[in-house]
Enzyme design. Structure first.
Site, mmCIF file in Angstrom:
data_model
loop_
_atom_site.group_PDB
_atom_site.id
_atom_site.type_symbol
_atom_site.label_atom_id
_atom_site.label_comp_id
_atom_site.label_asym_id
_atom_site.label_seq_id
_atom_site.Cartn_x
_atom_site.Cartn_y
_atom_site.Cartn_z
ATOM 1 N N ALA A 15 0.827 -1.133 -0.032
ATOM 2 C CA ALA A 15 -0.069 0.071 -0.034
ATOM 3 C C ALA A 15 1.084 1.101 -0.050
ATOM 4 C CB ALA A 15 -1.012 0.012 1.325
ATOM 5 N N GLY A 46 0.606 -4.879 1.092
ATOM 6 C CA GLY A 46 -0.290 -4.848 0.422
ATOM 7 C C GLY A 46 -0.525 -5.644 -0.848
ATOM 8 N N GLU A 97 5.039 -4.851 7.504
ATOM 9 C CA GLU A 97 4.148 -3.869 8.284
ATOM 10 C C GLU A 97 4.524 -3.485 9.465
ATOM 11 O OE1 GLU A 97 2.874 -6.014 6.379
ATOM 12 O OE2 GLU A 97 1.040 -5.181 4.993
HETATM 13 C C1 HXC Z 1 4.906 4.179 -1.846
HETATM 14 C C2 HXC Z 1 6.604 3.253 -2.685
HETATM 15 C C3 HXC Z 1 6.530 1.888 -1.940
HETATM 16 C C4 HXC Z 1 5.238 1.873 -1.209
HETATM 17 C C5 HXC Z 1 8.183 1.665 -3.288
HETATM 18 N N1 HXC Z 1 7.775 2.991 -3.418
HETATM 19 N N2 HXC Z 1 7.489 1.020 -2.383
HETATM 20 N N3 HXC Z 1 5.895 4.291 -2.384
HETATM 21 N N4 HXC Z 1 4.530 3.134 -1.225
HETATM 22 N N5 HXC Z 1 4.839 1.010 -0.613
HETATM 23 C C6 HXC Z 1 8.592 3.872 -4.256
HETATM 24 C C7 HXC Z 1 9.824 4.512 -3.647
HETATM 25 O O1 HXC Z 1 9.534 5.478 -2.650
HETATM 26 C C8 HXC Z 1 10.659 5.238 -4.892
HETATM 27 O O2 HXC Z 1 10.005 6.490 -4.912
HETATM 28 C C9 HXC Z 1 10.264 4.090 -5.772
HETATM 29 O O3 HXC Z 1 9.134 3.424 -5.506
HETATM 30 C C10 HXC Z 1 11.104 3.150 -5.928
HETATM 31 O O4 HXC Z 1 11.429 2.451 -4.737
HETATM 32 P P1 HXC Z 1 12.965 2.355 -4.003
HETATM 33 O O5 HXC Z 1 12.765 2.172 -2.358
HETATM 34 O O6 HXC Z 1 13.924 3.356 -4.627
HETATM 35 O O7 HXC Z 1 13.472 1.158 -4.792
HETATM 36 P P2 HXC Z 1 14.485 -0.100 -4.183
HETATM 37 O O8 HXC Z 1 15.537 0.525 -3.569
HETATM 38 O O9 HXC Z 1 14.735 -1.012 -5.307
HETATM 39 O O10 HXC Z 1 13.632 -0.714 -3.135
HETATM 40 C C11 HXC Z 1 12.452 -1.602 -3.496
HETATM 41 C C12 HXC Z 1 11.683 -1.844 -2.059
HETATM 42 C C13 HXC Z 1 11.542 -0.682 -1.458
HETATM 43 C C14 HXC Z 1 12.510 -2.911 -1.255
HETATM 44 C C15 HXC Z 1 10.669 -2.453 -2.504
HETATM 45 O O11 HXC Z 1 10.680 0.369 -2.089
HETATM 46 C C16 HXC Z 1 10.546 -0.668 -0.067
HETATM 47 O O12 HXC Z 1 10.842 -1.281 0.894
HETATM 48 N N6 HXC Z 1 9.142 -0.415 -0.387
HETATM 49 C C17 HXC Z 1 8.254 -0.629 0.697
HETATM 50 C C18 HXC Z 1 7.800 -1.857 0.873
HETATM 51 C C19 HXC Z 1 6.748 -2.137 2.061
HETATM 52 O O13 HXC Z 1 7.245 -1.572 3.195
HETATM 53 N N7 HXC Z 1 5.636 -2.516 1.584
HETATM 54 C C20 HXC Z 1 4.496 -2.428 2.680
HETATM 55 C C21 HXC Z 1 3.836 -1.230 2.804
HETATM 56 S S1 HXC Z 1 2.525 -1.208 4.217
HETATM 57 P P3 HXC Z 1 10.950 7.687 -5.284
HETATM 58 O O14 HXC Z 1 9.949 8.877 -5.596
HETATM 59 O O15 HXC Z 1 11.524 8.010 -4.188
HETATM 60 O O16 HXC Z 1 11.758 7.292 -6.551
HETATM 61 C C22 HXC Z 1 1.308 -2.105 3.671
HETATM 62 C C23 HXC Z 1 0.184 -2.015 4.113
HETATM 63 C C24 HXC Z 1 -0.941 -2.851 3.508
HETATM 64 O O17 HXC Z 1 1.309 -2.450 2.460
HETATM 65 C C25 HXC Z 1 -2.455 -2.712 4.386
HETATM 66 C C26 HXC Z 1 -3.007 -1.249 4.317
HETATM 67 C C27 HXC Z 1 -4.265 -1.046 5.116
#
Ligand code: HXC
Length: 257
Positions: free
Chosen positions: A63, A108, A131
């Site tokens: 998400a 998500g 999360e």
């Molecule tokens: C918003 C995101 C994102 C996310 C990546 N991006 N994941 N933006 N929400 N979940 C964006 C980054 O900010 C970045 O934008 C671009 O995508 C590329 O990501 P990088 O981090 O630069 O890439 P990389 O170094 O290859 O790392 C990839 C990754 C990392 C390991 C997947 O992006 C990451 O850890 N993302 C978050 C993963 C996560 O925690 N997901 C769970 C979210 S909570 P810019 O603009 O900087 O280029 C969830 C809750 C669900 O899902 C339930 C809700 C009710």
């Protein structure tokens, strides 16, 4: 639509989440467009769906963290409900849905893949519920579907530890059915979808319903659900066609509905 592409390939519909700049992260607009796309699927002409992410790096990286960062309690609950409603729609959609997980399936994204009937993935796929490291719980069904898919102990280990797993471990845990080189993933998904689509459509739908509904109740009730759906098949032309083809030693089958 800005973030969802839909393509029809014969009996198979391919939904692609297309927000590669954010690794296909799910914001409210993506969820809304996904909801509308599912609603618009023509069930007369579509027998199976494939769900994937744009690019070769990410299925869905979760998400949208930026959107969630300032939510209040009530807004957080509403956001969770929005995703849950769409994912449940997918899970209970009458036809099978295959997740072709082409990279990150985190938070998500992992939850979205688990609301599909079957998951296959590329070798670079990574699954996880990170999360707890963000100060929240999974909110789109992850606590429930991961425990039901890979077992309670493994799910708790992954969720409490915010531990992501690679494709080979996902395969060992039964989270995915198969792992392919990235460039072969979509062809494999399409082959699987075609294999499903060649069978009697109502029978396949009834199989999905029997499995899904049966898993919610005890075995005595589950068997009754199966009996009813099995019986319903005898009112279809496809049952006559399928059994007729066998008895006539005919390979070609013409399933219509
Ligand atoms: C918003 C995101 C994102 C996310 C990546 N991006 N994941 N933006 N929400 N979940 C964006 C980054 O900010 C970045 O934008 C671009 O995508 C590329 O990501 P990088 O981090 O630069 O890439 P990389 O170094 O290859 O790392 C990839 C990754 C990392 C390991 C997947 O992006 C990451 O850890 N993302 C978050 C993963 C996560 O925690 N997901 C769970 C979210 S909570 P810019 O603009 O900087 O280029 C969830 C809750 C669900 O899902 C339930 C809700 C009710």
């Amino acid at each position: 639509m800005e973030f969802i592409c839909y393509e029809q390939k014969g009996f198979v519909g391919v939904i692609t989440i297309n927000r590669p700049k954010a690794l296909n992260a799910l914001n409210s607009q993506v969820l809304e467009e996904l909801d509308q796309t599912i609603d618009a699927v023509d069930l007369e002409s579509t027998r199976c769906l494939i769900l994937t992410g744009a690019g070769d790096k990410s299925f869905v990286a979760g998400a949208d963290i930026a959107e969630m960062s300032n939510l209040t309690k009530a807004e957080g609950e509403a956001f969770g409900k929005k995703g849950n409603d769409v994912f449940r729609k997918l899970e209970t959609f009458p036809i099978p849905v295959i997740a072709a997980v082409n990279g990150f399936a985190l938070g998500g994204g992992c939850e979205l893949s688990m609301s599909c009937d079957i998951r296959i993935c590329s070798e670079n796929a990574m699954f996880g519920q990170p999360e707890a490291g963000l100060g929240i719980t999974p909110g789109f069904g992850g606590t429930q579907r991961l425990a039901r898919t890979i077992g309670v102990g493994k799910a708790k280990e992954m969720i409490y530890g915010a531990r992501n797993i690679k494709a080979d471990e996902a395969y060992r845990l039964g989270l995915v059915n198969a792992v392919y080189p990235q460039e072969e993933l979509m062809a494999a998904a399409e082959k699987m979808a075609a294999g499903i689509s060649k069978n009697a459509p109502i029978a396949v739908r009834n199989c999905k319903k029997a499995i899904n509904d049966g898993l919610q109740v005890d075995m005595d009730q589950a068997i009754v659900i199966e009996e009813k759906l099995f019986g319903d098949c005898f009112e279809t032309a496809d049952q006559k066609e399928g059994m007729g083809a066998f008895l006539e030693k005919r390979k070609e089958k013409n399933f219509i509905n």
